[in-house]
Design a protein around this motif. Structure first.
Motif, PDB file in Angstrom:
ATOM      1  N   VAL A  11       5.992  47.098  41.884  1.00 60.84           N
ATOM      2  CA  VAL A  11       5.434  46.328  40.767  1.00 60.84           C
ATOM      3  C   VAL A  11       5.291  44.894  41.250  1.00 60.84           C
ATOM      4  N   ILE A  12       4.135  44.308  41.029  1.00 65.62           N
ATOM      5  CA  ILE A  12       3.889  42.919  41.420  1.00 65.62           C
ATOM      6  C   ILE A  12       4.600  42.001  40.426  1.00 65.62           C
ATOM      7  N   GLU A  17       1.023  34.293  41.002  1.00 64.26           N
ATOM      8  CA  GLU A  17      -0.005  33.280  40.713  1.00 64.26           C
ATOM      9  C   GLU A  17      -1.313  33.846  40.178  1.00 64.26           C
ATOM     10  N   ASP A  18      -1.703  35.037  40.599  1.00 65.58           N
ATOM     11  CA  ASP A  18      -2.979  35.618  40.167  1.00 65.58           C
ATOM     12  C   ASP A  18      -2.740  36.548  38.983  1.00 65.58           C
ATOM     13  N   GLU A  19      -3.187  36.134  37.812  1.00 60.01           N
ATOM     14  CA  GLU A  19      -2.920  36.907  36.600  1.00 60.01           C
ATOM     15  C   GLU A  19      -3.613  38.265  36.591  1.00 60.01           C
ATOM     16  N   ASP A  20      -4.633  38.463  37.437  1.00 62.43           N
ATOM     17  CA  ASP A  20      -5.321  39.758  37.488  1.00 62.43           C
ATOM     18  C   ASP A  20      -4.403  40.884  37.951  1.00 62.43           C
ATOM     19  N   VAL A  39      -0.889  46.031  49.094  1.00 63.24           N
ATOM     20  CA  VAL A  39      -0.574  46.858  47.931  1.00 63.24           C
ATOM     21  C   VAL A  39      -1.875  47.383  47.343  1.00 63.24           C
ATOM     22  N   PHE A  40      -1.976  48.715  47.247  1.00 59.99           N
ATOM     23  CA  PHE A  40      -3.104  49.319  46.537  1.00 59.99           C
ATOM     24  C   PHE A  40      -2.750  49.275  45.059  1.00 59.99           C
ATOM     25  N   VAL A  41      -3.468  48.449  44.289  1.00 62.65           N
ATOM     26  CA  VAL A  41      -3.193  48.266  42.862  1.00 62.65           C
ATOM     27  C   VAL A  41      -3.924  49.372  42.099  1.00 62.65           C
ATOM     28  N   TYR A  42      -3.144  50.218  41.418  1.00 66.36           N
ATOM     29  CA  TYR A  42      -3.714  51.391  40.755  1.00 66.36           C
ATOM     30  C   TYR A  42      -4.784  51.039  39.731  1.00 66.36           C
TER      31      TYR A  42
END
Length: 83
Positions: A11-12, A17-20, A39-42
């Motif tokens: 989990v990020i 810093e990046d809200e996305d 990290v591959f973000v699902y």
């Protein structure tokens, strides 16, 4: 070393810093170094390069991703695929 391994589910950080990608789940993809982890973000179906301190492991592994590795790709620090 960070103890992170490819295909660990992470989990990020919620204060990243990046809200996305803040608080998003994904799995480690590729090599982990002391200063960088992919990290591959699902949710976004995209790779982000982060500092290992910016992720927390859930203790799980993405077995499906591990079993289907697909073609090898290279990405730059912005998560863009490079040839």
């Amino acid at each position: 070393m960070t103890g992170l391994l490819p295909f660990d589910v992470v989990v990020i950080a919620s204060d990243f810093e990046d809200e996305d990608v803040r608080g998003k789940r994904g799995h480690i993809i590729g090599e982990v170094t002391p200063t960088e982890v992919g990290v591959f973000v699902y949710d976004l179906e995209r790779v982000w390069c982060l500092h290992p301190n910016d992720v927390r492991t859930t203790g799980g592994r993405d077995i499906e991703a591990q079993n289907y590795r697909g073609p090898v790709i290279r990405v730059n620090r912005h998560g863009e695929i490079v040839d």
